[in-house]
Design a protein around this motif. Structure first.
Motif, mmCIF file in Angstrom:
data_model
loop_
_atom_site.group_PDB
_atom_site.id
_atom_site.type_symbol
_atom_site.label_atom_id
_atom_site.label_comp_id
_atom_site.label_asym_id
_atom_site.label_seq_id
_atom_site.Cartn_x
_atom_site.Cartn_y
_atom_site.Cartn_z
ATOM 1 N N VAL A 199 -8.533 52.870 7.012
ATOM 2 C CA VAL A 199 -9.223 53.257 8.243
ATOM 3 C C VAL A 199 -9.959 54.555 7.935
ATOM 4 N N ARG A 248 -9.357 59.849 6.774
ATOM 5 C CA ARG A 248 -8.995 58.641 6.017
ATOM 6 C C ARG A 248 -7.539 58.333 6.284
ATOM 7 N N ASN A 249 -7.253 57.108 6.621
ATOM 8 C CA ASN A 249 -5.891 56.690 6.922
ATOM 9 C C ASN A 249 -5.705 55.257 6.422
ATOM 10 N N GLY A 250 -4.493 54.887 6.092
ATOM 11 C CA GLY A 250 -4.215 53.543 5.628
ATOM 12 C C GLY A 250 -3.114 52.899 6.458
ATOM 13 N N HIS A 251 -3.078 51.577 6.433
ATOM 14 C CA HIS A 251 -2.064 50.853 7.201
ATOM 15 C C HIS A 251 -1.687 49.584 6.460
ATOM 16 N N ARG A 252 -0.376 49.309 6.390
ATOM 17 C CA ARG A 252 0.116 48.048 5.816
ATOM 18 C C ARG A 252 0.948 47.353 6.875
ATOM 19 N N GLN A 253 0.512 46.181 7.309
ATOM 20 C CA GLN A 253 1.176 45.438 8.368
ATOM 21 C C GLN A 253 2.447 44.771 7.838
ATOM 22 N N GLN A 254 3.522 44.839 8.616
ATOM 23 C CA GLN A 254 4.766 44.150 8.264
ATOM 24 C C GLN A 254 4.566 42.651 8.475
ATOM 25 N N LYS A 313 -3.116 46.609 2.040
ATOM 26 C CA LYS A 313 -3.431 47.868 2.717
ATOM 27 C C LYS A 313 -4.838 47.807 3.303
ATOM 28 N N VAL A 314 -4.946 48.273 4.547
ATOM 29 C CA VAL A 314 -6.232 48.368 5.223
ATOM 30 C C VAL A 314 -6.562 49.847 5.353
ATOM 31 N N LYS A 354 5.195 43.489 3.142
ATOM 32 C CA LYS A 354 4.053 44.151 3.750
ATOM 33 C C LYS A 354 2.789 43.476 3.229
ATOM 34 N N GLU A 398 3.307 37.268 11.264
ATOM 35 C CA GLU A 398 3.715 38.578 11.774
ATOM 36 C C GLU A 398 5.224 38.688 11.672
#
Length: 138
Positions: free
Chosen positions: A70, A82-88, A67-68, A64, A23
């Motif tokens: 959602v 529809r949404n996307g997320h990329r964790q730092q 991509k996940v 990053k 993380e």
């Protein structure tokens, strides 16, 4: 020697020279950090006291992760989101565990190998082609 450290709510088994993605940790590429939450340490099958043991690491990059997607849907209600997320995340290279220095073999693997330049005399010059004879209509 290996150690199990906790950072970002997760646990990682590390050894000197390992690269891990954790993380996000504050810092820039090239900075050295210390991971103080060591849960377990050992060498081979022997376990050692992890009390007051720290793991030194160097930040390689801030990046990053994958991509996940959602996706929310309710049947028969024409509702789709529809949404996307990329964790730092931070990529770390473990430099030492406790007072241990990285092994020489790990250092040699990092250094690029320099090949000796081959002398130019070995190369053969390309053979000159004869000009094609002109065709004449007779």
């Amino acid at each position: 020697m290996f150690a199990i450290v906790r950072t970002g709510g997760k646990q990682y088994r590390v050894a000197a020279g390992d690269k891990i993605a954790v993380e996000k940790i504050a810092g820039n590429a090239g900075d050295s950090i210390s991971l103080g939450d060591v849960l377990l340490a050992g060498e081979g099958s022997e376990l050692k006291a992890a009390k007051d043991l720290t793991v030194s690491a160097e930040i390689i990059a801030q990046a990053k992760s994958e991509k996940v997607i959602v996706f929310k849907k309710r049947r028969r209600h024409n509702y789709r989101r529809r949404n996307g997320h990329r964790q730092q995340m931070t990529i770390l290279k473990i430099t030492a565990i406790g007072n241990e220095k990285p092994k020489a073999a790990a250092k040699k693997a990092e250094e690029p190998k320099v090949e000796a330049a081959k002398p130019a005399a070995e190369k053969k010059p390309a053979a000159a082609k004869k000009p094609a004879a002109k065709k004449t209509d007779a």
